[in-house]
Write an enzyme that holds these catalytic residues in place. Structure first.
Site, PDB file in Angstrom:
ATOM      1  N   GLY A 169       0.846  -1.201   0.000  1.00 55.14           N
ATOM      2  CA  GLY A 169       0.000   0.000   0.000  1.00 55.14           C
ATOM      3  C   GLY A 169       0.874   1.241   0.000  1.00 55.14           C
ATOM      4  O   GLY A 169       2.079   1.166   0.281  1.00 55.14           O
TER       5      GLY A 169
ATOM      6  N   GLY B  17       2.014   5.834   4.136  1.00 53.05           N
ATOM      7  CA  GLY B  17       0.998   6.489   4.968  1.00 53.05           C
ATOM      8  C   GLY B  17      -0.361   5.810   4.913  1.00 53.05           C
ATOM      9  O   GLY B  17      -1.320   6.279   5.518  1.00 53.05           O
TER      10      GLY B  17
ATOM     11  N   SER C 280       5.865  -1.908  -1.835  1.00 53.00           N
ATOM     12  CA  SER C 280       5.851  -2.897  -2.930  1.00 53.00           C
ATOM     13  C   SER C 280       4.836  -2.514  -4.020  1.00 53.00           C
ATOM     14  O   SER C 280       3.798  -3.162  -4.152  1.00 53.00           O
ATOM     15  CB  SER C 280       5.630  -4.325  -2.415  1.00 53.00           C
ATOM     16  OG  SER C 280       4.875  -4.404  -1.235  1.00 53.00           O
TER      17      SER C 280
HETATM   18  P1  ADP Z   1       2.643   3.122   6.245  1.00 55.36           P
HETATM   19  O1  ADP Z   1       3.334   2.114   7.106  1.00 55.36           O
HETATM   20  O2  ADP Z   1       1.675   2.504   5.275  1.00 55.36           O
HETATM   21  O3  ADP Z   1       3.564   4.109   5.589  1.00 55.36           O
HETATM   22  P2  ADP Z   1       1.854   4.285   8.740  1.00 55.36           P
HETATM   23  O4  ADP Z   1       1.243   3.149   9.514  1.00 55.36           O
HETATM   24  O5  ADP Z   1       3.261   4.690   9.039  1.00 55.36           O
HETATM   25  O6  ADP Z   1       1.681   3.977   7.182  1.00 55.36           O
HETATM   26  O7  ADP Z   1       0.944   5.592   8.883  1.00 55.36           O
HETATM   27  C1  ADP Z   1      -0.452   5.567   8.830  1.00 55.36           C
HETATM   28  C2  ADP Z   1      -1.037   6.713   9.642  1.00 55.36           C
HETATM   29  O8  ADP Z   1      -2.454   6.716   9.514  1.00 55.36           O
HETATM   30  C3  ADP Z   1      -0.710   6.620  11.111  1.00 55.36           C
HETATM   31  O9  ADP Z   1      -0.454   7.915  11.610  1.00 55.36           O
HETATM   32  C4  ADP Z   1      -2.033   6.066  11.692  1.00 55.36           C
HETATM   33  O10 ADP Z   1      -2.228   6.447  13.034  1.00 55.36           O
HETATM   34  C5  ADP Z   1      -3.069   6.704  10.799  1.00 55.36           C
HETATM   35  N1  ADP Z   1      -4.330   5.957  10.676  1.00 55.36           N
HETATM   36  C6  ADP Z   1      -5.554   6.484  10.840  1.00 55.36           C
HETATM   37  N2  ADP Z   1      -6.525   5.564  10.655  1.00 55.36           N
HETATM   38  C7  ADP Z   1      -5.901   4.400  10.387  1.00 55.36           C
HETATM   39  C8  ADP Z   1      -6.375   3.079  10.104  1.00 55.36           C
HETATM   40  N3  ADP Z   1      -7.665   2.768  10.108  1.00 55.36           N
HETATM   41  N4  ADP Z   1      -5.447   2.132   9.835  1.00 55.36           N
HETATM   42  C9  ADP Z   1      -4.135   2.442   9.847  1.00 55.36           C
HETATM   43  N5  ADP Z   1      -3.627   3.661  10.094  1.00 55.36           N
HETATM   44  C10 ADP Z   1      -4.504   4.657  10.380  1.00 55.36           C
END
Ligand code: ADP
Length: 195
Positions: free
Chosen positions: A31, A34, A105
């Site tokens: 994905g 963020g 990915s």
């Molecule tokens: P990635 O690892 O995909 O780059 P992160 O987990 O680092 O994304 O960041 C996602 C952000 O979105 C975090 O700040 C998280 O708290 C926020 N967020 C809000 N709602 C959700 C949700 N339902 N699932 C996952 N993250 C969420």
């Protein structure tokens, strides 16, 4: 290269799985940056740990800082990046560990490379489907702003493509569902097997 030790004298994966009373598997999150991969992975790991299962989370932070710290973002480095990640994942899975991988990915080719190295039978693909507008609004690491200013080239979603997974095992609408909802859906859909 053939192993020099007779296989009947080497402990097998099943021996280790029996010891741990669980089966190894790779849970592969794909994905946008963020989208929520790491957040959901950490919450999932906590739940699995509570159930007495041994896990390992691999993400950009622990991989790019360590084993892949000599790799950048060129095409060939991206391929080498994923190859090493998948090989490391396979070692964990073959030790009976539930291995949770969080990597953008962005292409089918990259995801298929990982799946082929790890083995389809041990690979669960989870698409964290959060619209780019939401990811950009969150801009957890300030990377979207930098990419918009042209400070990062080839940033997935802005100036490099993200190919929507054609056939993910699980798709999470992480902008509509809570983190707990997402974890619940994963636990319902993957059989965390006891050896
Ligand atoms: P990635 O690892 O995909 O780059 P992160 O987990 O680092 O994304 O960041 C996602 C952000 O979105 C975090 O700040 C998280 O708290 C926020 N967020 C809000 N709602 C959700 C949700 N339902 N699932 C996952 N993250 C969420």
């Amino acid at each position: 290269m053939d192993n020099i030790f007779p296989t009947d004298q080497i402990l097998q994966r099943t021996d280790k799985e029996k010891l741990l009373e669980q089966k190894g598997i790779a849970i592969w999150f794909t994905g946008l940056s963020g989208s929520g991969k790491t957040t959901i992975a950490i919450a999932l790991e906590k739940e699995l740990h509570k159930k007495g299962l041994l896990t390992q989370v691999l993400d950009g932070d622990n991989i790019r800082a360590g084993i892949n710290n000599n790799l950048g973002f060129s095409e060939s480095d991206r391929i080498e990046n994923i190859r090493r990640i998948a090989e490391v994942t396979k070692l964990f899975v073959n030790t009976g560990i539930i291995t949770i991988c969080c990597f953008v990915s962005p292409t089918e080719e990259i995801r298929n490379t990982a799946k082929n190295i790890i083995g389809a039978a041990d690979f669960v693909e989870i698409f964290v489907n959060t619209p780019i507008a939401i990811c950009e609004q969150r801009d957890v690491k300030g990377l979207y702003a930098k990419a918009r200013k042209g400070e990062i080239k080839d940033f997935t979603g802005i100036n490099a493509p993200f190919e929507t997974p054609a056939n993910p095992d699980i798709e999470l609408k992480a902008n509509e569902w809570t983190v707990d909802d997402c974890v619940g859906i994963i636990l319902e859909n993957i059989k965390v097997q006891r050896a």
